[in-house]
Design a protein around this motif. Structure first.
Motif, PDB file in Angstrom:
ATOM      1  N   ASP A  45      39.615  46.891  44.400  1.00 24.06           N
ATOM      2  CA  ASP A  45      39.579  48.196  45.050  1.00 24.06           C
ATOM      3  C   ASP A  45      40.966  48.650  45.481  1.00 24.06           C
ATOM      4  N   VAL A  46      41.821  47.716  45.809  1.00 27.42           N
ATOM      5  CA  VAL A  46      43.149  48.071  46.317  1.00 27.42           C
ATOM      6  C   VAL A  46      44.257  47.701  45.340  1.00 27.42           C
ATOM      7  N   GLU A  47      43.992  46.750  44.465  1.00 22.00           N
ATOM      8  CA  GLU A  47      45.030  46.293  43.552  1.00 22.00           C
ATOM      9  C   GLU A  47      45.058  47.150  42.287  1.00 22.00           C
ATOM     10  N   LYS A  48      46.239  47.555  41.902  1.00 26.84           N
ATOM     11  CA  LYS A  48      46.395  48.309  40.656  1.00 26.84           C
ATOM     12  C   LYS A  48      46.966  47.388  39.589  1.00 26.84           C
ATOM     13  N   MET A  49      46.593  47.666  38.354  1.00 24.10           N
ATOM     14  CA  MET A  49      47.070  46.852  37.239  1.00 24.10           C
ATOM     15  C   MET A  49      47.632  47.743  36.150  1.00 24.10           C
ATOM     16  N   PRO A  50      48.590  47.233  35.399  1.00 19.37           N
ATOM     17  CA  PRO A  50      48.996  47.949  34.185  1.00 19.37           C
ATOM     18  C   PRO A  50      47.812  48.016  33.228  1.00 19.37           C
ATOM     19  N   LEU A  51      47.803  49.028  32.391  1.00 16.50           N
ATOM     20  CA  LEU A  51      46.676  49.243  31.483  1.00 16.50           C
ATOM     21  C   LEU A  51      46.403  48.027  30.608  1.00 16.50           C
ATOM     22  N   ASN A  52      47.460  47.425  30.050  1.00 19.94           N
ATOM     23  CA  ASN A  52      47.275  46.258  29.178  1.00 19.94           C
ATOM     24  C   ASN A  52      46.573  45.111  29.897  1.00 19.94           C
ATOM     25  N   ASP A  53      46.959  44.854  31.152  1.00 18.88           N
ATOM     26  CA  ASP A  53      46.359  43.756  31.913  1.00 18.88           C
ATOM     27  C   ASP A  53      44.896  44.053  32.241  1.00 18.88           C
ATOM     28  N   ALA A  54      44.609  45.306  32.596  1.00 16.37           N
ATOM     29  CA  ALA A  54      43.225  45.678  32.919  1.00 16.37           C
ATOM     30  C   ALA A  54      42.311  45.485  31.716  1.00 16.37           C
ATOM     31  N   ILE A  55      42.784  45.855  30.538  1.00 11.84           N
ATOM     32  CA  ILE A  55      41.999  45.671  29.312  1.00 11.84           C
ATOM     33  C   ILE A  55      41.733  44.190  29.074  1.00 11.84           C
ATOM     34  N   PRO A  97      30.444  47.216  31.485  1.00  8.68           N
ATOM     35  CA  PRO A  97      29.088  47.049  32.025  1.00  8.68           C
ATOM     36  C   PRO A  97      28.950  45.926  33.054  1.00  8.68           C
ATOM     37  N   HIS A  98      29.603  44.785  32.855  1.00 11.95           N
ATOM     38  CA  HIS A  98      29.478  43.659  33.771  1.00 11.95           C
ATOM     39  C   HIS A  98      30.772  43.353  34.520  1.00 11.95           C
ATOM     40  N   GLY A  99      31.798  44.131  34.286  1.00 12.43           N
ATOM     41  CA  GLY A  99      33.084  43.868  34.917  1.00 12.43           C
ATOM     42  C   GLY A  99      33.354  44.793  36.085  1.00 12.43           C
ATOM     43  N   PRO A 100      34.423  44.522  36.840  1.00 12.44           N
ATOM     44  CA  PRO A 100      34.781  45.391  37.976  1.00 12.44           C
ATOM     45  C   PRO A 100      35.454  46.671  37.502  1.00 12.44           C
ATOM     46  N   GLY A 101      35.552  47.612  38.402  1.00  7.50           N
ATOM     47  CA  GLY A 101      36.341  48.806  38.135  1.00  7.50           C
ATOM     48  C   GLY A 101      37.780  48.536  38.535  1.00  7.50           C
ATOM     49  N   ILE A 102      38.704  48.610  37.606  1.00  6.76           N
ATOM     50  CA  ILE A 102      40.116  48.265  37.867  1.00  6.76           C
ATOM     51  C   ILE A 102      40.951  49.540  37.856  1.00  6.76           C
ATOM     52  N   ARG A 103      41.687  49.741  38.941  1.00  6.34           N
ATOM     53  CA  ARG A 103      42.572  50.912  39.024  1.00  6.34           C
ATOM     54  C   ARG A 103      43.794  50.712  38.144  1.00  6.34           C
ATOM     55  N   ILE A 104      44.106  51.731  37.376  1.00  7.93           N
ATOM     56  CA  ILE A 104      45.238  51.677  36.439  1.00  7.93           C
ATOM     57  C   ILE A 104      46.497  52.177  37.144  1.00  7.93           C
ATOM     58  N   ALA A 105      47.562  51.413  37.034  1.00  7.18           N
ATOM     59  CA  ALA A 105      48.806  51.765  37.704  1.00  7.18           C
ATOM     60  C   ALA A 105      49.664  52.731  36.884  1.00  7.18           C
TER      61      ALA A 105
END
Length: 288
Positions: free
Chosen positions: A65-75, A278-286
């Motif tokens: 919820d608070v941590e942002k990730m680069p797009l590549n890492d989130a994928i 579907p089964h993963g968290p919502g990750i904020r993109i930095a």
């Protein structure tokens, strides 16, 4: 010593011991004054808001919820979570500022470089007469006609996902259809380009595209890619869709447009971009 004197001395000794032990005998007389409890004043709106903020800070939160990730890492994280579901779909959510009351909800058309699911076919109804009506039919319109279609739309006999109109008929249909199609965002409008002289050209441009649309709280959602795709294809789809939405919401404009309007403030500021599965968290993109 008499028995009466002995009893009197015993009572006196018992009373003295009771006082030494800190006991106090109470009489049965009525209470003269009751202690009044002070009534608490109701909390103000500011105090209630401060209390809610404190509760929210104490509440347990997901690390994403608070941590942002680069797009590549989130994928990569979502791909690891969905390792048992290689055909699962990534969902992209772009959160903008909520539209003000009465403001137009942002919407547009797009065609991804690689589609994650079959494109939904629009059912198109066109208000046109004469040559424009013939061209609309050839271009692929499902229902074509004039003012006589109004009654069928109101009754539900004629249903469509898109309504187009030629400029010469818009005034005739607006009084009755405005209250029906307006709240649904389907009423033909010059501002949205659905009132046009080139109806056939508009229909041809629609072919092979999907529609995106924000909601009342400013969220724009779309299925963006599949888990088993190469990383390059997923990134390409996400970057393309972000560019489309940024241009439509005023978050990406040319320097000339900014100079003409005299301000760089977008119409709908993008607050955050979230990638999920579907089964993963919502990750904020930095890096959006």
């Amino acid at each position: 010593m008499s028995l009466a004197n002995l009893a009197f001395q015993c009572r006196a000794w018992t009373g003295a011991v009771g006082l030494m032990n800190g006991r106090r005998e109470f009489h049965a007389a009525a209470v003269l004054m009751a202690r009044k409890q002070k009534e608490r004043a109701p909390l103000t709106k500011a105090q209630l808001a401060a209390k809610a903020r404190k509760r929210a800070l104490k509440a347990k939160k997901n690390v994403y919820d608070v941590e942002k990730m680069p797009l590549n890492d989130a994928i990569s994280v979502l791909r690891a979570v969905e390792v048992a579901s290689p055909n699962a779909t990534y969902e992209l959510v772009i959160k903008t500022q909520a539209p003000e009351r009465g403001a137009t909800i942002p919407k547009g058309r797009y065609s991804l470089p690689r589609e994650p699911k079959p494109k939904a076919k629009d059912r198109i109804l066109v208000f046109a007469e004469g040559r424009a009506a013939e061209e609309a039919k050839k271009a692929g319109a499902d229902i074509v006609g004039g003012v006589e279609l109004v009654e069928g739309i109101i009754s539900g006999r004629h249903q469509a996902t898109m309504y187009l109109c030629s400029p010469d008929l818009i005034r005739a249909i607006t009084p009755r259809l405005g209250r029906v199609l307006g709240p649904l965002g389907l009423m033909p409008s010059e501002r949205r380009g659905t009132v046009t002289d080139d109806v056939a050209g508009y229909i041809r441009r629609l072919q092979g595209t999907n529609e995106w649309k924000g909601d009342k709280v400013g969220a724009i959602r779309t299925a963006i890619a599949k888990m088993n795709w190469p990383l390059e294809d997923v990134i390409k789809n996400i970057r393309y869709f972000l560019t489309v939405v940024k241009r439509a919401t005023g978050n990406e404009r040319s320097s000339l447009a900014a100079k003409e309007e005299g301000s760089n403030k977008p119409q709908y500021q993008i607050v955050r971009v979230v990638l999920s599965s579907p089964h993963g968290p919502g990750i904020r993109i930095a890096d959006y």
